[in-house]
Design a protein around this motif. Sequence first.
Motif, PDB file in Angstrom:
ATOM      1  N   ILE A 291       0.889  -1.195   0.056  1.00 35.60           N
ATOM      2  CA  ILE A 291       0.031   0.234   0.380  1.00 35.60           C
ATOM      3  C   ILE A 291       0.869   1.871   0.160  1.00 35.60           C
ATOM      4  CG2 ILE A 291      -1.253   1.253   1.466  1.00 35.60           C
ATOM      5  CD1 ILE A 291      -3.075  -1.235   2.795  1.00 35.60           C
ATOM      6  N   LYS A 292       2.002   1.053   1.214  1.00 39.63           N
ATOM      7  CA  LYS A 292       2.813   2.220   0.667  1.00 39.63           C
ATOM      8  C   LYS A 292       3.298   2.536  -0.528  1.00 39.63           C
ATOM      9  CE  LYS A 292       5.528   1.340   4.622  1.00 39.63           C
ATOM     10  NZ  LYS A 292       6.690   1.083   5.832  1.00 39.63           N
ATOM     11  N   GLU A 293       3.866   1.299  -1.558  1.00 41.50           N
ATOM     12  CA  GLU A 293       4.772   1.486  -2.311  1.00 41.50           C
ATOM     13  C   GLU A 293       3.323   2.100  -3.517  1.00 41.50           C
ATOM     14  OE1 GLU A 293       5.422  -2.180  -3.579  1.00 41.50           O
ATOM     15  OE2 GLU A 293       7.502  -1.827  -2.411  1.00 41.50           O
ATOM     16  N   GLU A 294       1.904   1.457  -3.340  1.00 40.44           N
ATOM     17  CA  GLU A 294       1.281   2.734  -4.042  1.00 40.44           C
ATOM     18  C   GLU A 294       0.671   3.875  -4.272  1.00 40.44           C
ATOM     19  OE1 GLU A 294      -1.613   3.016  -7.356  1.00 40.44           O
ATOM     20  OE2 GLU A 294      -0.722   1.391  -6.252  1.00 40.44           O
ATOM     21  N   ARG A 295       1.048   4.308  -2.854  1.00 43.46           N
ATOM     22  CA  ARG A 295       0.947   5.726  -2.705  1.00 43.46           C
ATOM     23  C   ARG A 295       1.773   6.268  -3.316  1.00 43.46           C
ATOM     24  NH1 ARG A 295      -2.515   4.675   3.530  1.00 43.46           N
ATOM     25  NH2 ARG A 295      -3.878   4.138   2.742  1.00 43.46           N
ATOM     26  N   CYS A 296       3.103   6.068  -3.369  1.00 47.22           N
ATOM     27  CA  CYS A 296       4.045   6.438  -3.903  1.00 47.22           C
ATOM     28  C   CYS A 296       4.078   7.017  -5.254  1.00 47.22           C
ATOM     29  CB  CYS A 296       4.923   5.483  -3.484  1.00 47.22           C
ATOM     30  SG  CYS A 296       5.812   5.707  -1.350  1.00 47.22           S
TER      31      CYS A 296
END
Length: 521
Positions: A409-414
Motif C-alpha cells: 500500500i505504501k508503494e502504491e501511494r508513492c
Amino acid sequence: MMVRDKTVAVYTLGCKVNQQESQAILDEMRRRGWRSVGFDQPAALYIVNTCTVTQAADQKSRKMIRGAKKNNRQALLAVIGCYAESDGAALREIEGIDLILGNREKEGLPAWADEVWRRRWGQPGAEEAPGAGAELRAGGTGEAPGAVAELGAGAGIAPGAVVELGAGAGDTPGFVAAPWVGAGAESGAGAAPTVKGLDRARAGLKIQDGCRQFCSYCVIPYVRGEWRSLDEAAAVAQTERLAAAGCREIVLLGIHLGAYGWETGRRDQLAGLLRLLLESYPGLRFRLGSLEPMEASPALIGLLRDYPNACKHLHLPLQSGQDRVLKAMNRPYGTADYRAKVAEIRREIPSIALTTDIMAGFPGETAAEFEAGLAFIAGMAFSRLHVFAYSRRPGTAAAALPGQVPRAIKEERCRELAKLDADSRRRYGQSWAGRRQWALAEEEIAPGVWSGHCDNYLEATFAIGAAQTAGPADQVVGGAAGDEAGGQAGRPAVRGSLFPILLTGEPGAKAGSWAGILAPE
C-alpha cells in the motif's frame, strides 16, 4: 592490491549536510597531504559517511561498507555519520571496519588517519610496522571487528576505543563546518557520488546542526543531538573561501536550518545572517536549504523578495496533507497553517518556486486520509515533490503506533504521489515559457551545451557559442583561463558564470531539465 601512498576515497549517503561534512573532512585531509580518488579505485583509506533516515539507507550503508575494500584489502576503513551514531553495535559485527565515529566525533578522523598512516607506512621503503596490524586495524587480526587500539596522542580520539554512539555527548559538541561543493538532491536519502574538491559552481555551507523537533517518525534528533550553529564570523569566512574558489551559488544548510542561533535564546539570527551575506556578496547567489514551514518568517520572505541575489525558492517540508496524520507525526502546524503560510509567501513573491517533502503510509493513515492529503497537496501547486515511504525507525514514537501500513500500500501511494510530482514539475516548468531567468553554468553536457540551475531552482540546458560570455564582467567568479572552468586558454570562463536565458517551456537536452535560449539584456 597494496596501496601505501596517502590516498583517500569517500562515499557519502544521505542529505546535503552529510555531503558537506564529507567535504569538510576531505578538505582537511588534503591539507594534511592526502590525495582523493574515486571510491571504485585503490586507496589507502576508505571512508563511508552513512545515513539512517530509512531502513533502505541503513541497508545501503552496510552494502557500501562491505564492498569498500574490494580494490585494496589492506586498506583502512572508517565508518562515520548517522548510522554509526545510531547502531554502532551492528557495525561492530561487520568485519574489516577500523574506526566507527558518530556525528560529534567525526571531525577527529583526519588526525586519526594521519597517525595510523604514519605508524603503518610512514617510513620510506618500510613494510608494515611491527604490530601495526594488530594495534591499528581490526579484521583478520584476531581482534573483535571494529576495535581500534593505541592511536597515539593528538589523534583527537581516546587510545584503545571505538568511538561510537555519541561517546562525546558530555563534551562540547564538534561542528564540522567547511563547505560542501557538488551536485545532488535538495533532500532525501539517496547516495551521493564521491565528494569532489572545490571545483563546482554551486556550494553548500552548513551553518546549523542538531534538532529538538522530535517528529514522531524521525530518528535525526537522536543521532544529531542539540542545536549548534556556526558563528557569523565563521560563516562569512567560509563564504569568502567559496567565492575565491569560484563558487557562484551558496546553499545555506542545516539539520534544522530555521533554528540557526536558537541555542543563544534569539530566534531571528537566520534572517540576520542571510541579510549580511546578501549585502556583503552581491556577486553571489544565496539559496536557503530545507526550512520548516512556520519558520519562513516575514523577515526571511522580505529578504527573498527584495534582494536580487536571493534565490526565489523555498523548500518547505509538508510531510502530509491531512490534519490527523500531521498531529500524529508531531508536526507543529495543520493544513490551515500551511496554506496560510504559502499564501503569505506568494503574496510577496508570486513566481516563487515552492518544493516539499511528502511521506506516504504513515502508521494509521487510511485510504480516505491519503486521498484528502493528495487533494491538499495538489492544491498547493508545488513546483516539485520529494516523495518517500514511511520507514519504521527503532526508538521513535511512530514505531510503536498501531496500524502500520503494508509495504504494498505504501508503494502504491508513492506511485500516486510520483504522478502528482511529475504533473507539478511539468506545470511549473511550462509556466515559465517565454520568461527570463539567470542560469548558472554548472556542467557541460555536450560541446557548447551547458546545464545548470536557475534562480527558481529549475534546471535549464542552453547552448553557449565560442564568442559568447556571461553578460556583465562581474558575473564570472573564479575560473582562470585555461582551467576546467575556463575551458580553452584565452576563452572566458563558463563554469561558475550566470547567463541570462529565455525559457521555452520545452524539455531540455538533459533529463529533467528545461530548454533555454541565451537572451542577453
